[in-house]
Write a protein that holds these residues in place. Structure first.
Motif, short mmCIF file in Angstrom:
data_model
loop_
_atom_site.label_atom_id
_atom_site.label_comp_id
_atom_site.label_asym_id
_atom_site.label_seq_id
_atom_site.Cartn_x
_atom_site.Cartn_y
_atom_site.Cartn_z
N THR A 199 28.69 36.85 40.18
CA THR A 199 28.94 35.45 39.85
C THR A 199 28.17 34.53 40.80
O THR A 199 27.58 33.54 40.36
CB THR A 199 30.46 35.15 39.91
OG1 THR A 199 31.10 35.97 38.93
CG2 THR A 199 30.75 33.69 39.64
N TYR A 220 32.29 39.37 42.07
CA TYR A 220 32.16 38.17 42.90
C TYR A 220 30.68 37.96 43.27
O TYR A 220 30.16 36.84 43.20
CB TYR A 220 32.97 38.31 44.19
CG TYR A 220 34.47 38.42 44.04
CD1 TYR A 220 35.14 37.99 42.89
CD2 TYR A 220 35.24 38.97 45.06
CE1 TYR A 220 36.52 38.09 42.78
CE2 TYR A 220 36.61 39.07 44.96
CZ TYR A 220 37.25 38.64 43.82
OH TYR A 220 38.62 38.75 43.73
N GLN A 225 35.85 44.31 41.62
CA GLN A 225 35.88 42.85 41.65
C GLN A 225 34.87 42.29 42.66
O GLN A 225 34.29 41.24 42.42
CB GLN A 225 37.28 42.33 41.97
CG GLN A 225 38.27 42.54 40.86
CD GLN A 225 37.85 41.85 39.58
OE1 GLN A 225 37.76 42.47 38.54
NE2 GLN A 225 37.59 40.56 39.64
N TYR A 226 34.67 42.98 43.77
CA TYR A 226 33.72 42.51 44.76
C TYR A 226 32.32 42.42 44.14
O TYR A 226 31.57 41.48 44.41
CB TYR A 226 33.68 43.45 45.98
CG TYR A 226 34.93 43.43 46.80
CD1 TYR A 226 35.00 42.66 47.96
CD2 TYR A 226 36.05 44.18 46.45
CE1 TYR A 226 36.15 42.64 48.75
CE2 TYR A 226 37.20 44.17 47.22
CZ TYR A 226 37.25 43.40 48.36
OH TYR A 226 38.38 43.38 49.13
N MET A 266 31.52 38.11 52.38
CA MET A 266 32.79 37.56 51.91
C MET A 266 33.78 37.56 53.07
O MET A 266 33.98 38.61 53.71
CB MET A 266 33.33 38.37 50.74
CG MET A 266 32.52 38.18 49.47
SD MET A 266 32.98 39.34 48.18
CE MET A 266 31.64 40.52 48.32
N VAL A 285 41.40 34.25 45.03
CA VAL A 285 41.63 35.58 44.45
C VAL A 285 42.71 35.42 43.40
O VAL A 285 43.76 34.82 43.64
CB VAL A 285 42.08 36.57 45.54
CG1 VAL A 285 42.49 37.90 44.92
CG2 VAL A 285 40.97 36.78 46.57
N ASP A 315 42.94 40.27 39.89
CA ASP A 315 41.85 40.93 40.62
C ASP A 315 42.35 42.14 41.39
O ASP A 315 41.55 42.99 41.81
CB ASP A 315 41.19 39.96 41.63
CG ASP A 315 40.43 38.83 40.97
OD1 ASP A 315 40.21 38.89 39.74
OD2 ASP A 315 40.06 37.88 41.69
N LEU A 363 32.31 32.86 50.19
CA LEU A 363 31.21 33.76 49.86
C LEU A 363 29.90 33.08 50.21
O LEU A 363 29.68 31.93 49.83
CB LEU A 363 31.25 34.13 48.37
CG LEU A 363 30.21 35.13 47.90
CD1 LEU A 363 30.79 35.99 46.79
CD2 LEU A 363 28.95 34.45 47.45
#
Length: 140
Positions: free
Chosen positions: A41, A38, A34-35, A100, A19, A23, A82
């Motif tokens: 990505t 994540y 941000q989640y 996560m 992190v 973030d 993740l």
């Protein structure tokens, strides 16, 4: 509304990341947006590793919905584990799911979410059938 991740799913990708200070929001925890980044990505990294490169002149994936359930706050300096899963391949779509957790406590899910992926013919702006090689990878 809370959406549960199904029991029947296929693990397709796993990653770890730290992190970043940026973030977090003013409340001192990772900002909700941000989640979703994540999860995005992870989906892109998985797709790229599988050779799924969206082609604006051809076909590729589009997200038609996304959700995230928040159970415990993440904050700097956490390291996140993740895991991404897929399920329910249909004619033009499949479901992607993500959990996560902190690397230090992988059994405790801090957030879980997902997205419906639809395969699109970009020039026509219409859904098209999932390629057979993708359908086979997504199905158990």
């Amino acid at each position: 509304m809370k959406i549960e991740i199904p029991e029947r799913k296929k693990l397709v990708y796993e990653t770890r990341f730290v992190v970043r200070w940026g973030d977090m929001d003013a409340m001192g925890h990772v900002n909700n947006t941000q989640y979703f980044r994540y999860m995005e990505t992870a989906r892109i990294d998985w797709m790229t590793a599988r050779g799924i490169d969206p082609d604006p002149g051809g076909t590729g994936p589009v997200i038609v919905n996304a959700f995230c359930n928040f159970y415990q706050q993440l904050s700097y300096p956490d390291e996140v584990l993740l895991k991404m899963y897929v399920s329910d391949a249909a004619r033009t779509t499949f479901e992607s799911w993500t959990t996560m957790a902190r690397v230090s406590a992988p059994e405790v899910i801090c957030a879980a979410g997902g997205a419906t992926v639809i395969w699109v013919d970009f020039p026509r702006q219409k859904a098209t059938e999932l390629p057979n090689w993708l359908r086979e990878h997504v199905m158990e």
